[in-house]
Design an enzyme around this catalytic site. Structure first.
Site, PDB file in Angstrom:
ATOM      1  N   LYS A  57      40.956  47.205  28.677  1.00  0.00           N
ATOM      2  CA  LYS A  57      42.490  47.527  29.010  1.00  0.00           C
ATOM      3  C   LYS A  57      43.457  47.674  28.003  1.00  0.00           C
ATOM      4  O   LYS A  57      43.409  47.135  26.874  1.00  0.00           O
ATOM      5  CB  LYS A  57      42.811  45.933  29.720  1.00  0.00           C
ATOM      6  CG  LYS A  57      44.143  46.175  30.391  1.00  0.00           C
ATOM      7  CD  LYS A  57      44.192  45.051  31.224  1.00  0.00           C
ATOM      8  CE  LYS A  57      45.461  44.912  32.042  1.00  0.00           C
ATOM      9  NZ  LYS A  57      45.633  43.511  33.038  1.00  0.00           N
ATOM     10  N   SER A 135      46.431  44.003  37.750  1.00  0.00           N
ATOM     11  CA  SER A 135      47.161  45.258  36.830  1.00  0.00           C
ATOM     12  C   SER A 135      45.706  45.879  36.081  1.00  0.00           C
ATOM     13  O   SER A 135      45.982  47.135  35.264  1.00  0.00           O
ATOM     14  CB  SER A 135      47.912  44.514  35.826  1.00  0.00           C
ATOM     15  OG  SER A 135      47.423  43.523  34.907  1.00  0.00           O
ATOM     16  N   SER A 159      45.015  39.511  38.153  1.00  0.00           N
ATOM     17  CA  SER A 159      44.773  41.084  37.652  1.00  0.00           C
ATOM     18  C   SER A 159      43.499  41.439  37.415  1.00  0.00           C
ATOM     19  O   SER A 159      43.300  42.670  37.008  1.00  0.00           O
ATOM     20  CB  SER A 159      45.925  41.113  36.357  1.00  0.00           C
ATOM     21  OG  SER A 159      47.213  40.827  36.752  1.00  0.00           O
TER      22      SER A 159
END
Length: 427
Positions: A57, A135, A159
């Site tokens: 990420k 996210s 997330s």
């Protein structure tokens, strides 16, 4: 399949996917990944994650890449000088670093929308574009589409687990401090933790073992007759989409048929911890503290759904913030009493199916849907509990999941139970 064949298959899938650019924002040169895979084959690499393709990420440092957190605000920052500690650990265990993946800007959103780099869609609803969740949006889609075996993500309110559920894969959030956080850009230092997305609970547990946090075990060692589970009453069922509610009822029946004791009762500490966080504006206040200098000069460069919410953190009174942290500590103590002898809590991972990407022109609708999406995941962050979402049925992946949440520090036990439940449900 050899490591090189596996790496070539991942690259082929990326090349064939039209929306790959919104999933993997930056990749190593194909030749570099293939060279590493060939070397692993040649050397007979026997490390626990040997040949496993890894994505990271965009809020974690990777040496030579800019840690832009899915935002144009940091796009011109200098590249990271070194890898984040958890990236180093995964690669040391044999994982092959491949790509930096997309995310909601600064991790402040649970639906995965990103106007700067694009919004990945779940692969489980063909024909229409529905959100992948956030996210850790790009990481979940990368695993679901077979671009990678492991996605490193972060989890503030769900997330990792929300996008994993929306994409039909597994996502594990550990107890805070279990995985090293050096080199991770925070949204909320109080709640953020690194975590893992993989295809199954078994795969997540394999990563956890490889990182050195539990001895290898077999999920079959978990006896259903010695495992007590709580379903937290109306919290687990109210306002849940009928399709998800029906699947949840089926899962509970199968788990009960395996011989596990399931108790249905309210657990007031879950709602208390969530309410304390909202009342105190903890996430907004901590986000503002980290963005204060940039907001003064670059507010116009922030995503329209993110910048104003971070800026509002300036208005949180210190007394309210402090009192909310106290209330969370009280709720954590109450949770331990609420659990009694139970091992885990079961709920659906999300109360909703993935909404359409084009449904959020109205900001109020976006904010309400965003908050609703993490209603069942956030208490694990507030109370600092290990939590994993699993697809429920590995042979029939659907865009929602079963959430298994345990007691503080009992990460290994939660993973073992998740592997056992996965086997009971899959057959």
């Amino acid at each position: 399949m050899s490591f090189i064949e596996h790496a070539e298959e991942c690259l082929r899938r990326v090349a064939e996917q039209p929306e790959a650019a919104a999933i993997a924002l930056l990749t190593r040169r194909d030749a570099a990944l293939l060279d590493d895979a060939r070397a692993a084959d040649r050397n007979g690499d026997a490390r626990p994650l040997a040949g496993q393709v890894l994505t990271v990420k965009a809020c974690f440092d990777v040496g030579g890449w800019t840690t832009h957190c899915g935002s144009s605000v940091r796009a011109d920052d200098p590249p990271a000088a070194a890898d984040a500690a958890v990236v180093t650990a995964l690669c040391s265990a044999g994982a092959l670093l491949f790509a930096q993946t997309n995310m909601t800007e600064f991790a402040y959103g649970a639906l995965g929308l990103n106007d700067t780099y694009g919004t990945p869609s779940t692969p489980l609803i063909p024909g229409d574009e529905h959100v992948s969740g956030g996210s850790t949006s790009g990481g979940a889609v990368a695993v679901a589409r077979g671009f990678a075996d492991i996605a490193l993500g972060s989890d503030t309110s769900g997330s990792i687990r929300i996008p994993a559920a929306f994409c039909g894969v597994a996502g594990f959030k550990p107890t805070k401090g279990r995985y090293p956080e050096t080199g991770m850009a925070y949204l909320s230092p109080t709640f953020d933790v690194p975590g893992i997305i993989a295809t199954s609970a078994e795969a997540c547990r394999r990563v956890h073992v490889a990182l050195g946090f539990m001895p290898p075990r077999l999920g079959a060692e978990i006896s259903p007759r010695e495992t007590e589970i709580i379903v937290p009453g109306h919290t687990a069922t109210d306002g849940v989409d009928p399709q998800i509610a029906a699947a949840f009822a089926e899962w509970l029946r199968a788990i009960s048929d395996a011989g596990t004791s399931i108790r249905r009762r309210e657990v007031p500490s879950l709602a208390a911890a969530s309410a304390a966080t909202r009342d105190g504006g903890i996430i907004g206040a901590e986000a503002f503290a980290q963005h204060r200098s940039r907001l003064a000069d670059e507010i116009d460069r922030y995503d329209r759904r993110v910048g104003p919410r971070i800026a509002a953190g300036e208005l949180v009174p210190a007394w309210r913030y402090s009192d909310s942290l106290r209330r969370i500590r009280v709720a954590a103590a109450e949770f331990e009493r609420d659990m009694a002898d139970a091992a885990v809590i079961l709920t659906p991972t999300t109360p909703m199916l993935p909404p359409r990407i084009d449904a959020f022109a109205d900001n109020d609708h976006y904010l309400a849907t965003n908050a609703e999406s993490f209603r069942l995941t956030e208490f694990a962050n507030r109370l600092d509990l290990p939590s994993i979402t699993i697809p429920g049925d590995l042979g029939n992946r659907r865009p929602f999941g079963l959430l298994i949440t345990g007691r503080h520090g009992e990460d290994a036990r939660v993973l073992d139970i998740a592997v056992a439940i996965e086997r009971w449900l899959t057959g």
